[in-house]
Every structure is written in C-alpha cells, then in structure tokens.
Design an enzyme around this catalytic site. Structure first.
Site, PDB file in Angstrom:
ATOM      1  CD  GLU A   1       1.125   2.766  -8.113  1.00  0.00           C
ATOM      2  OE1 GLU A   1       1.889   3.892  -7.873  1.00  0.00           O
ATOM      3  OE2 GLU A   1       0.330   3.137  -8.298  1.00  0.00           O
TER       4      GLU A   1
ATOM      5  CG  ASP B   1       3.544  -3.484  -8.338  1.00  0.00           C
ATOM      6  OD1 ASP B   1       4.488  -2.662  -8.546  1.00  0.00           O
ATOM      7  OD2 ASP B   1       2.824  -3.474  -7.257  1.00  0.00           O
TER       8      ASP B   1
ATOM      9  NE  ARG C   1       0.713  -3.887  -3.362  1.00  0.00           N
ATOM     10  CZ  ARG C   1      -0.321  -3.478  -2.628  1.00  0.00           C
ATOM     11  NH1 ARG C   1      -1.481  -4.037  -3.011  1.00  0.00           N
ATOM     12  NH2 ARG C   1      -0.013  -2.792  -1.542  1.00  0.00           N
TER      13      ARG C   1
ATOM     14  CD  GLU D   1       9.724  -0.923  -3.998  1.00  0.00           C
ATOM     15  OE1 GLU D   1       8.568  -1.420  -4.427  1.00  0.00           O
ATOM     16  OE2 GLU D   1      10.741  -1.238  -4.055  1.00  0.00           O
TER      17      GLU D   1
ATOM     18  CG  ASP E   1       7.753  -3.920  -5.099  1.00  0.00           C
ATOM     19  OD1 ASP E   1       8.721  -4.724  -4.690  1.00  0.00           O
ATOM     20  OD2 ASP E   1       6.764  -3.452  -4.266  1.00  0.00           O
TER      21      ASP E   1
ATOM     22  CG  HIS F   1       3.806 -11.757 -12.471  1.00  0.00           C
ATOM     23  ND1 HIS F   1       2.860 -10.604 -12.166  1.00  0.00           N
ATOM     24  CD2 HIS F   1       4.945 -11.327 -13.057  1.00  0.00           C
ATOM     25  CE1 HIS F   1       3.797  -9.649 -12.930  1.00  0.00           C
ATOM     26  NE2 HIS F   1       4.827 -10.102 -13.516  1.00  0.00           N
TER      27      HIS F   1
ATOM     28  CE1 TYR G   1       5.367  -6.453  -4.593  1.00  0.00           C
ATOM     29  CE2 TYR G   1       4.502  -7.035  -6.790  1.00  0.00           C
ATOM     30  CZ  TYR G   1       4.699  -6.159  -5.628  1.00  0.00           C
ATOM     31  OH  TYR G   1       4.398  -4.708  -5.530  1.00  0.00           O
TER      32      TYR G   1
END
Length: 365
Positions: free
Chosen positions: A86, A84, A290, A9, A82, A333, A288
């Site tokens: 989104e 997550d 988040r 992205e 990613d 994670h 990452y």
C-alpha cells in the site's frame, strides 16, 4: 526555493519525522491514498489488459493541490510512505498525480521512526518498486471485480447490502465446507479407563499416581468385564524415564501473532490492535506493525542484551535468532519490537501502554 519536501501518508508520522530533520526539510502528509478506482463505476477496462481508471476523490483535491504547489517549490521530493504494498502504491500515485520528475524524486523507506533510521534512509534512497505497485494494483482490481460481480448475486439470493470480497468469499466457502464435514460426521461411543494408584515414595509415604489405559473399549459390557478382571490383578511399574524439560520463549511478534496475543491477553479486536499499533509506530515507539518476519536486527539484539543486563543481570542474557518459516517472508524486515529496548514503559493512553508492554515483554523474552 525550499530544498526538500518529504511526503508521508500520516499526519502523526509527519509530526514525528519533522522533529528529526533540520530546517532544510518540510514534511507533509498525503492522508493516505490520494486517488483510487472510481467509486460508482466498474473502472477496469477488461478488454485493455485490465487497465484501471483512477480518480482523485473530492475530499483529497485540496490536499493534492497543496502538495503540487509545495513539490514545485522543492529541489528534491522524498516519497516516504510505508514500505509495504500500500505504501509503495501511495508513493507511485503521488509521483504520477504530482507529475514529479525522476531527477528530483527519491523514494525512502524505514522500519522504525527514529532519528537514526530516518537519516539512514535519506542516505540510501531508491526508486519506486514497480513490482510492489503492480501487486497492490492487482489486489485492488481483484477486489473490484469480485465485489462488482458477486455482490449483486448476494443481494438477490440472500440479503440486500451484503458484500462479497476477494478474501471473505473464499473464507466463507472454507467455513461452509468444514461445517458440512462436521454435520456429516457420525460419532461413535467409547469407554476410557482411568486408574488412581497409591504408590509409596522414597520415605514410604503413599502418593497418588494416575494412569490411563492406552486403548478405548467399545461396549459397556466389555468395559465392566475388564474392570472385574482388574480386581484380582497386580500392577507394577516397569520403567521410569527422567528427561529434562526445556521451555523456549515464543518468537518475536509478527502482525498475526500480535493480533492473536492482544485478543487473548488484552481482549482487543483485530481492528483495535492495528489502530493502537499504528499510533505506537507513528509516535516512534515501535517498529512497523505490518510484517511477517520474526527477524530482529543486531541493533535490537544488542539493545535487548543491555536492557536485560541492567534489569536482571548478565546471567539472564541468552540471545536467540529466530528464523521466519513463512514462505515469501521478507527477512530484511524486522519483527514488531520497541524502537528503544531500554524503554520498558511509555507515555500514552491505557491501550497504548498495554499493547506496548505486550510487545516489549515478548521481545525481551
């Protein structure tokens, strides 16, 4: 016909990943979401199970056309957005809009942009997680419903151009309720009594010792009476307790603790912290950014051991395993950490170096 097309992205992320993959891979960026709910319409069919109506924005049509052309030429399309909600939604929208076929499409995720992590992800592809996609769509639909229903009320009753959101509306309510409690609170005066005693130490030298009365006295007259009685009193120490003090380091950073610490120590705003962290992640310097997990991988723990041994000596190596207490946190994670623990410093802007230093020190601690 080209063998592999990898779609991420972010253009910065694409540039970093392209360095790790061979000539058989072409890496392109979708520049974030390629479609969204129609901008000036409600775009949700409440009668039909809250079905969303999406459109490709004008500024994304050129990118979509380019991605379609490249996808048609590729044997395999790797959706590498990613990990997550989104990111999963971006992968799903790409799959739908580009009209990809299941047999030619693979979804890959990685927690850090390193050669090892990218190659491992390619060895272990998966399908698009539709539960994560549904979670993102539900969130987006709620944003639209709350915004469209409440914002006009604000414009009429409070001020034009204000917006109401799924999260901020509830947060404002909590703040208002707390403020009302504060205004309704009735304060009561009380007197606190503190004494300073001169006590001889082992060598007979007088040292000051502070003590405080365990209760509060309500009136001035009562406090004065107590002080008068103290004049003729004798005070003794009944007991001394000696206890070892143990201080443990704070857990590795999650998104929220990184934002708090960056605000406290560096004066960064939340948006500033996330923007700088995004750049550090995309350039392959940190994992990452988040995450709600404080977990560290064995690779990270071993890398930290080596870095500590090299910098400070083996006697300072004391590995800890932190457990994530947040309900629903993803233990698979990792916390936010440097990708290579041996790199105590990095090249970059002043902000990037400061934030990286904060993350490196927290992880090493």
């Amino acid at each position: 016909m080209q063998k592999n097309l990898v779609i991420v992205e972010s253009p910065a992320k694409a540039k970093t990943i392209e360095k790790f993959l061979g000539k058989d891979f072409k890496v392109l960026s979708s520049y974030g979401h390629i479609r969204d709910l129609k901008k000036k319409q409600f775009s949700i069919d409440i009668e039909d199970d809250f079905k969303p109506h999406y459109e490709i924005p004008v500024d994304k049509k050129k990118i979509v056309t380019q991605l379609k052309e490249e996808a048609e030429k590729a044997e395999t399309v790797w959706l590498a957005s990613d990990e997550d909600r989104e990111g999963e939604a971006i992968a799903w929208h790409l799959y739908e809009v580009l009209k990809l076929k299941p047999e030619q499409t693979k979804r890959i995720v990685f927690h850090e942009i390193t050669k090892g992590a990218i190659l491992k992800a390619i060895e272990n592809p998966r399908n698009i997680d539709i539960n994560l996609v549904d979670a993102q769509q539900a969130r987006r639909i709620l944003d639209r419903i709350v915004g469209f229903e409440l914002s006009p009320v604000l414009w009429k009753k409070v001020k034009p151009a204000l917006s109401a959101g799924r999260v901020q509306s509830v947060a404002v309510r909590l703040i208002v309720e707390r403020e009302r409690e504060i205004h309704a609170f009735r304060t009561e005066a009380a007197y606190r009594v503190t004494a300073i005693f001169l006590v001889p130490d082992a060598d007979g030298k007088l040292i000051e010792m502070k003590a405080e009365l365990a209760r509060r006295i309500k009136t001035k007259a009562e406090a004065q009476k107590f002080l008068e009685s103290c004049k003729s009193s004798t005070f003794t120490i009944n007991d001394i307790n000696t206890r070892p003090l143990k201080k443990t380091p704070a857990a590795p950073f999650t998104t929220s603790t990184l934002q708090q610490e960056a605000a406290r120590k560096l004066g960064f705003t939340v948006a500033q912290t996330m923007m700088v962290a995004q750049r550090l992640y995309e350039s392959g310097n940190i994992t990452y950014m988040r995450t709600d997990s404080v977990n560290l991988s064995e690779y990270a723990v071993n890398g930290s051991k080596e870095a500590i041994t090299h910098l400070m000596g083996e006697r300072y190596v004391f590995p800890r395993h932190f457990a994530t207490k947040t309900k629903g946190a993803q233990e698979a994670h990792e916390a936010i950490r440097p990708t290579y623990m041996e790199n105590a410093k990095i090249e970059g802007t002043a902000q990037e170096r400061k934030l990286y230093d904060l993350i490196w020190k927290r992880t090493i601690a």
